[in-house]
Design an enzyme around this catalytic site. Structure first.
Site, PDB file in Angstrom:
ATOM      1  N   LYS A  12       0.829  -1.214   0.000  1.00  0.00           N
ATOM      2  CA  LYS A  12       0.000   0.000   0.000  1.00  0.00           C
ATOM      3  C   LYS A  12       0.867   1.269   0.000  1.00  0.00           C
ATOM      4  O   LYS A  12       2.056   1.219   0.334  1.00  0.00           O
ATOM      5  CB  LYS A  12      -0.959  -0.051   1.192  1.00  0.00           C
ATOM      6  CG  LYS A  12      -1.934  -1.253   1.105  1.00  0.00           C
ATOM      7  CD  LYS A  12      -3.010  -1.230   2.175  1.00  0.00           C
ATOM      8  CE  LYS A  12      -3.920  -2.457   2.029  1.00  0.00           C
ATOM      9  NZ  LYS A  12      -5.111  -2.383   2.923  1.00  0.00           N
ATOM     10  N   PHE A  60     -15.667   2.614   6.117  1.00  0.00           N
ATOM     11  CA  PHE A  60     -14.299   3.024   5.771  1.00  0.00           C
ATOM     12  C   PHE A  60     -14.043   3.038   4.263  1.00  0.00           C
ATOM     13  O   PHE A  60     -12.921   3.293   3.836  1.00  0.00           O
ATOM     14  CB  PHE A  60     -13.285   2.112   6.468  1.00  0.00           C
ATOM     15  CG  PHE A  60     -13.466   0.626   6.180  1.00  0.00           C
ATOM     16  CD1 PHE A  60     -13.018   0.071   4.985  1.00  0.00           C
ATOM     17  CD2 PHE A  60     -14.090  -0.206   7.104  1.00  0.00           C
ATOM     18  CE1 PHE A  60     -13.172  -1.289   4.720  1.00  0.00           C
ATOM     19  CE2 PHE A  60     -14.249  -1.562   6.843  1.00  0.00           C
ATOM     20  CZ  PHE A  60     -13.796  -2.112   5.647  1.00  0.00           C
ATOM     21  N   THR A  94      -6.003  -7.625  10.347  1.00  0.00           N
ATOM     22  CA  THR A  94      -6.345  -6.400   9.603  1.00  0.00           C
ATOM     23  C   THR A  94      -6.186  -5.163  10.475  1.00  0.00           C
ATOM     24  O   THR A  94      -5.644  -4.142  10.038  1.00  0.00           O
ATOM     25  CB  THR A  94      -7.809  -6.499   9.122  1.00  0.00           C
ATOM     26  OG1 THR A  94      -7.945  -7.681   8.337  1.00  0.00           O
ATOM     27  CG2 THR A  94      -8.198  -5.275   8.302  1.00  0.00           C
ATOM     28  N   ARG A 108       1.960  -6.164   9.630  1.00  0.00           N
ATOM     29  CA  ARG A 108       1.038  -5.118  10.087  1.00  0.00           C
ATOM     30  C   ARG A 108       1.346  -4.726  11.523  1.00  0.00           C
ATOM     31  O   ARG A 108       1.201  -3.558  11.905  1.00  0.00           O
ATOM     32  CB  ARG A 108      -0.406  -5.605   9.932  1.00  0.00           C
ATOM     33  CG  ARG A 108      -0.844  -5.580   8.464  1.00  0.00           C
ATOM     34  CD  ARG A 108      -2.155  -6.294   8.211  1.00  0.00           C
ATOM     35  NE  ARG A 108      -2.683  -5.994   6.890  1.00  0.00           N
ATOM     36  CZ  ARG A 108      -3.779  -6.545   6.383  1.00  0.00           C
ATOM     37  NH1 ARG A 108      -4.469  -7.435   7.077  1.00  0.00           N
ATOM     38  NH2 ARG A 108      -4.191  -6.211   5.168  1.00  0.00           N
ATOM     39  N   ASN A 118      -2.713  -0.262   6.648  1.00  0.00           N
ATOM     40  CA  ASN A 118      -2.232  -1.480   7.302  1.00  0.00           C
ATOM     41  C   ASN A 118      -1.267  -2.268   6.403  1.00  0.00           C
ATOM     42  O   ASN A 118      -1.372  -3.480   6.260  1.00  0.00           O
ATOM     43  CB  ASN A 118      -3.418  -2.325   7.768  1.00  0.00           C
ATOM     44  CG  ASN A 118      -4.312  -2.729   6.612  1.00  0.00           C
ATOM     45  OD1 ASN A 118      -4.072  -2.345   5.467  1.00  0.00           O
ATOM     46  ND2 ASN A 118      -5.327  -3.515   6.888  1.00  0.00           N
ATOM     47  N   HIS A 121      -1.921  -5.656   1.168  1.00  0.00           N
ATOM     48  CA  HIS A 121      -3.114  -6.475   0.926  1.00  0.00           C
ATOM     49  C   HIS A 121      -2.689  -7.900   0.596  1.00  0.00           C
ATOM     50  O   HIS A 121      -1.645  -8.112  -0.011  1.00  0.00           O
ATOM     51  CB  HIS A 121      -3.890  -5.879  -0.259  1.00  0.00           C
ATOM     52  CG  HIS A 121      -4.945  -6.804  -0.811  1.00  0.00           C
ATOM     53  ND1 HIS A 121      -6.214  -6.854  -0.289  1.00  0.00           N
ATOM     54  CD2 HIS A 121      -4.895  -7.730  -1.810  1.00  0.00           C
ATOM     55  CE1 HIS A 121      -6.915  -7.776  -0.957  1.00  0.00           C
ATOM     56  NE2 HIS A 121      -6.147  -8.318  -1.884  1.00  0.00           N
TER      57      HIS A 121
HETATM   58  N1  LIG Z   1     -12.315  -1.034  10.602  1.00  0.00           N
HETATM   59  C1  LIG Z   1     -11.609  -0.493   9.595  1.00  0.00           C
HETATM   60  N2  LIG Z   1     -11.281   0.816   9.634  1.00  0.00           N
HETATM   61  C2  LIG Z   1     -10.586   1.378   8.619  1.00  0.00           C
HETATM   62  N3  LIG Z   1     -10.157   0.721   7.512  1.00  0.00           N
HETATM   63  C3  LIG Z   1     -10.442  -0.605   7.437  1.00  0.00           C
HETATM   64  C4  LIG Z   1     -11.188  -1.284   8.473  1.00  0.00           C
HETATM   65  N4  LIG Z   1     -11.334  -2.577   8.111  1.00  0.00           N
HETATM   66  C5  LIG Z   1     -10.716  -2.706   6.944  1.00  0.00           C
HETATM   67  N5  LIG Z   1     -10.166  -1.539   6.519  1.00  0.00           N
HETATM   68  C6  LIG Z   1      -9.392  -1.324   5.288  1.00  0.00           C
HETATM   69  O1  LIG Z   1     -10.018  -2.030   4.219  1.00  0.00           O
HETATM   70  C7  LIG Z   1      -9.131  -3.043   3.732  1.00  0.00           C
HETATM   71  C8  LIG Z   1      -9.925  -4.243   3.288  1.00  0.00           C
HETATM   72  O2  LIG Z   1     -10.594  -4.781   4.399  1.00  0.00           O
HETATM   73  P1  LIG Z   1     -10.629  -6.347   4.644  1.00  0.00           P
HETATM   74  O3  LIG Z   1     -10.773  -7.052   3.326  1.00  0.00           O
HETATM   75  O4  LIG Z   1     -11.675  -6.582   5.677  1.00  0.00           O
HETATM   76  O5  LIG Z   1      -9.210  -6.666   5.304  1.00  0.00           O
HETATM   77  P2  LIG Z   1      -7.908  -7.424   4.739  1.00  0.00           P
HETATM   78  O6  LIG Z   1      -7.096  -6.386   3.994  1.00  0.00           O
HETATM   79  O7  LIG Z   1      -7.210  -7.910   5.963  1.00  0.00           O
HETATM   80  O8  LIG Z   1      -8.407  -8.527   3.841  1.00  0.00           O
HETATM   81  C9  LIG Z   1      -8.174  -3.296   4.895  1.00  0.00           C
HETATM   82  O9  LIG Z   1      -6.939  -3.858   4.501  1.00  0.00           O
HETATM   83  C10 LIG Z   1      -7.996  -1.903   5.436  1.00  0.00           C
HETATM   84  O10 LIG Z   1      -7.103  -1.142   4.630  1.00  0.00           O
HETATM   85 MG   LIG Z   2      -9.718  -8.420   2.255  1.00  0.00          MG
END
Ligand SMILES: Nc1ncnc2c1ncn2[C@@H]1O[C@H](COP(=O)(O)OP(=O)(O)O)[C@@H](O)[C@H]1O
Ligand SMILES: [Mg+2]
Ligand SMILES: Nc1ccn([C@@H]2O[C@H](COP(=O)(O)OP(=O)(O)OP(=O)(O)O)[C@@H](O)[C@H]2O)c(=O)n1
Length: 171
Positions: A12, A60, A94, A108, A118, A121
Site C-alpha cells: 500500500k 471506511f 487487519t 502489520r 495497514n 493487501h
Molecule cells: N475497521 C476499519 N477501519 C478502517 N479501515 C479498514 C477497516 N477494516 C478494513 N479496513 C481497510 O479495508 C481493507 C480491506 O478490508 P478487509 O478485506 O476486511 O481486510 P484485509 O485487507 O485484511 O483482507 C483493509 O486492509 C484496510 O485497509
Molecule cells: Mg480483504
C-alpha cells in the site's frame, strides 16, 4: 507433489514510501515466495473503488479508496504451495491494535499505521486471488500458468531478477 498456489500482494502507498518497511518486505517476498509478476501502479479512485467493491457499503470505504489512490502501490503475484494463507499470516490481523497486541512481529504489527493504512493487501481465497490477479494483470494467462509455467517455476531452475523484482527461468 503440491502445486504452487498464487496470491496477489499489494504493497500500500504508505509502505511504498517507507524505505525501511519496503526493503524488509521485499526481502521476505524474494526469499519466501516465487515472485511471478511485479508492477508499480498509481491507481485512480475509480479503479481503487472497483478493486474494493465488496466493501462499498462499509464506513471506511471512502477513506480506503482515497488512501489507495494517494500514491504508488506495488503489485506482486506470489507463488508458494500455501501462498494465500502464508502471505496473510505474514501480514497479521487487519486491525492495527490487534496486530500490535497479538502478532507484534507480523508486517502489520511492525509497520501498520492505522486500520486503513495497514501495510499491504493479500488475497483471502482462491476465488479472490484469481479475480484480483486478473484485475491487475489482464494479460496473465491462468491456462498457461496451470499447464506449463507452474511446473517450470516449481521444478526450476529459476533465478531472481532484481531489476524486474521477479523470479525468472534460468535458461
Ligand atoms: N475497521 C476499519 N477501519 C478502517 N479501515 C479498514 C477497516 N477494516 C478494513 N479496513 C481497510 O479495508 C481493507 C480491506 O478490508 P478487509 O478485506 O476486511 O481486510 P484485509 O485487507 O485484511 O483482507 C483493509 O486492509 C484496510 O485497509
Ligand atoms: Mg480483504
Ligand atoms: N464508524 C466507525 C469508525 C471508526 N471505527 C474504528 O475506530 C478506530 C479509529 O479509526 P480512525 O479514526 O479511522 O483512525 P485513523 O487514524 O483516522 O485511521 P485511517 O483513516 O487510516 O483509518 C479504528 O479501529 C476504526 O476501525 C469503527 O469501528 N467504527
Amino acid at each position: 507433489m503440491i502445486k504452487l498456489q498464487l496470491s496477489l500482494a499489494i504493497i500500500k502507498p504508505h509502505t511504498v514510501k517507507n524505505p525501511v518497511a519496503l526493503s524488509y518486505i521485499r526481502n521476505v517476498l524474494k526469499n519466501k515466495f516465487v515472485v511471478i509478476k511485479t508492477k508499480r501502479l498509481f491507481l485512480d479512485k475509480s479503479t481503487a473503488a472497483n478493486f474494493y467493491i465488496e466493501h462499498k457499503d462499509k464506513f471506511f470505504f471512502n477513506r480506503l479508496v482515497t488512501f489507495m489512490s494517494s500514491g504508488y502501490i506495488d503489485l506482486h503475484v506470489l507463488g508458494h504451495k500455501n501462498a494465500i494463507d502464508l502471505w496473510r499470516k505474514m501480514l497479521g490481523p487487519t486491525k492495527v491494535y490487534k496486530a500490535q497486541f497479538e502478532d507484534p512481529y507480523s508486517l502489520r504489527g511492525m509497520f501498520g499505521l492505522s486500520d486503513t493504512r495497514n501495510v499491504a493487501h493479500g488475497s483471502d481465497s482462491l476465488t479472490s486471488a484469481e479475480r484480483e490477479i486478473k484485475f491487475f494483470f489482464p494479460e496473465f494467462s491462468f491456462y498457461e500458468w496451470h499447464n506449463s509455467n507452474e511446473e517450470l517455476y516449481r521444478k526450476g531452475p529459476i533465478i531472481f531478477n532484481k531489476h524486474l523484482f521477479q523470479h525468472v527461468r534460468k535458461l
